[in-house]
Design a protein around this motif. Structure first.
Motif, PDB file in Angstrom:
ATOM      1  N   LEU A  22       0.806  -1.218   0.000  1.00 34.41           N
ATOM      2  CA  LEU A  22       0.000   0.000   0.000  1.00 34.41           C
ATOM      3  C   LEU A  22       0.841   1.272   0.000  1.00 34.41           C
ATOM      4  N   VAL A  23       1.975   1.242   0.713  1.00 36.06           N
ATOM      5  CA  VAL A  23       2.803   2.447   0.824  1.00 36.06           C
ATOM      6  C   VAL A  23       3.381   2.853  -0.526  1.00 36.06           C
ATOM      7  N   ALA A  24       3.438   1.899  -1.454  1.00 32.69           N
ATOM      8  CA  ALA A  24       4.003   2.209  -2.776  1.00 32.69           C
ATOM      9  C   ALA A  24       2.942   2.693  -3.760  1.00 32.69           C
ATOM     10  N   LEU A  25       1.669   2.687  -3.337  1.00 37.14           N
ATOM     11  CA  LEU A  25       0.597   3.038  -4.272  1.00 37.14           C
ATOM     12  C   LEU A  25       0.647   4.515  -4.680  1.00 37.14           C
ATOM     13  N   LYS A  26       0.840   5.403  -3.710  1.00 41.26           N
ATOM     14  CA  LYS A  26       0.813   6.840  -4.025  1.00 41.26           C
ATOM     15  C   LYS A  26       1.914   7.236  -5.010  1.00 41.26           C
ATOM     16  N   PRO A  27       3.174   6.834  -4.783  1.00 45.69           N
ATOM     17  CA  PRO A  27       4.214   7.152  -5.774  1.00 45.69           C
ATOM     18  C   PRO A  27       3.917   6.540  -7.146  1.00 45.69           C
ATOM     19  N   PHE A  28       3.343   5.320  -7.141  1.00 48.17           N
ATOM     20  CA  PHE A  28       3.000   4.658  -8.399  1.00 48.17           C
ATOM     21  C   PHE A  28       1.944   5.459  -9.158  1.00 48.17           C
ATOM     22  N   LEU A  29       0.936   5.955  -8.436  1.00 48.67           N
ATOM     23  CA  LEU A  29      -0.132   6.734  -9.076  1.00 48.67           C
ATOM     24  C   LEU A  29       0.398   8.039  -9.661  1.00 48.67           C
ATOM     25  N   LYS A  30       1.302   8.689  -8.939  1.00 53.72           N
ATOM     26  CA  LYS A  30       1.857   9.953  -9.431  1.00 53.72           C
ATOM     27  C   LYS A  30       2.560   9.768 -10.767  1.00 53.72           C
TER      28      LYS A  30
END
Length: 410
Positions: A22-30
């Motif tokens: 989950l912690v990697a989702l935000k950077p991935f979305l950006k």
């Protein structure tokens, strides 16, 4: 999508087949959201396989969970939020599962109301592996009646047909909506809403929580007739299977509903009780926490007991369990005293601590030098009158009966 992201992040959960946490989702979305968004709008987005995980059911057997990737959980959550606003007003008021403002306690209270109104026989039907057996074509037919957007319909079908990775092999899916995905609860309610409408049309009194439903009638003969007709409807119209071993016509006092049982009181009314197997599991967990060989300090033991008590009693607060909890408190207080006594390993420590608890020196020495077993000491007045319930409360122990009283006043 922002609301969906907050919900997915709040639900936590483990990684799917791609290993993304989950912690990697935000950077991935950006970095990739614009591309993913475009592929969704164009209808070319392809979900990744679901990670399959089998867990044991409480009464035996296995339940298959499907864990989508965090990216697919996000998209499914967004779809679910929008469709919920459209479908929820159409659902029956007697459908209590996976709906905002509805819960299992309301379902249980409604069932008790039916029984106290004279519906003493229950058509208790168990759907065989419901989440694994939902017919995709039937479900898509229901969705297409209300959803005009072909891209959304196509995306939902892809999610239904996404392969599941189990034991290193990816298997295709031609039916079912594995539990674990944000879309699964809503889709199950859409399918079973057809059953709700049929039961309402026939004038039956019923309660449904997800795939767990029961119908309440006045006589055994009526219940048997309803069982036969509803079974035909479920298998022919909804294309689902009924577990004949678990489905039956039952007297209300012999049924189970979401962990609760119903019993007749002395006043001839019916009340709620805890199913014996659930009570024994609770007692076993309490004893595990207070086992002297469990490497925990007194603070950790009392904290774990509080967490277990508030969670379990919070669910079973409508059952008649106060007397049983008082007896459990007597057992737990004795086990905690035993743990305290065993933690005073040396004789000099026992003598010193007994003195601090107000025991005369000669008596502290007598009991401190006593070589009898711990349980013998615990059951004598020397500990019962020194390490009292009040002292245990000061050390963090909250009796289960007091937790029950707190919930009773809420």
């Amino acid at each position: 999508m922002t609301d969906a992201y907050r919900q997915v992040f709040g639900n936590k959960g483990c990684a799917g087949t791609d290993g993304m946490e989950l912690v990697a989702l935000k950077p991935f979305l950006k970095e990739h959201w614009d591309t993913i968004k475009q592929s969704i709008l164009e209808g070319t987005y392809r979900p990744q396989p679901v990670l399959g995980k089998e867990i044991d059911k409480p009464k035996g057997g296995k339940r298959l969970l499907g864990i989508p990737t965090v990216m697919d959980r996000l998209i499914q959550q967004a779809i679910s939020q929008e469709l919920n606003e459209q479908y929820d007003p159409k659902f029956s008021m007697y459908s209590y599962g996976f709906r905002k403002g509805k819960n299992c306690h309301q379902a249980i209270q409604q069932a008790l109301t039916y029984v106290n109104e004279g519906c003493h026989y229950v058509v208790d039907i168990d759907l065989s592996k419901f989440f694994d057996k939902v017919n995709h074509d039937h479900l898509m037919g229901l969705l297409s009646k209300d959803i005009e957007d072909k891209v959304v319909l196509s995306l939902i079908r892809r999610y239904l047909q996404t392969g599941i990775l189990l034991d290193g092999l990816t298997c295709k899916r031609t039916e079912g909506t594995p539990q674990g995905s944000p879309l699964s609860p809503l889709l199950s309610n859409i399918v079973l809403n057809e059953l709700d409408k049929e039961l309402t049309r026939r004038g039956h009194k019923f309660v449904r929580y997800a795939d767990d439903f029961s119908i309440y009638v006045h006589t055994k003969q009526s219940a048997q007739r309803v069982m036969r007709s509803i079974t035909r409807y479920i298998e022919t119209k909804l294309k689902l299977k009924i577990n004949t071993e678990k489905s039956a016509v039952r007297y209300a006092g012999h049924m189970e509903l979401l962990g609760y049982g119903i019993y007749r009181t002395r006043s001839q009314k019916f009340g709620l009780k805890v199913i014996e197997s659930n009570w024994q599991k609770f007692v076993h967990k309490c004893k595990e926490i207070t086992r002297k060989t469990t490497p925990l300090s007194l603070v950790e033991r009392t904290q774990k007991l509080r967490e277990l008590g508030f969670g379990w009693i919070g669910y079973f607060k409508y059952a008649s369990i106060k007397t049983r909890l008082q007896e459990l408190d007597r057992i737990l207080s004795g086990r905690l005293r035993y743990c305290i006594w065993k933690s005073w390993k040396r004789m000099r420590t026992r003598i010193r601590n007994l003195k601090q608890l107000g025991v005369p020196l000669w008596l502290a020495i007598t009991w401190g030098l006593n070589r009898r077993g711990g349980w013998h000491i615990v059951n004598t007045p020397i500990l019962k009158t020194t390490i009292t319930m009040e002292r245990l409360k000061q050390r963090g122990f909250i009796p289960m009966s007091e937790i029950f009283v707190r919930y009773s006043h809420v």
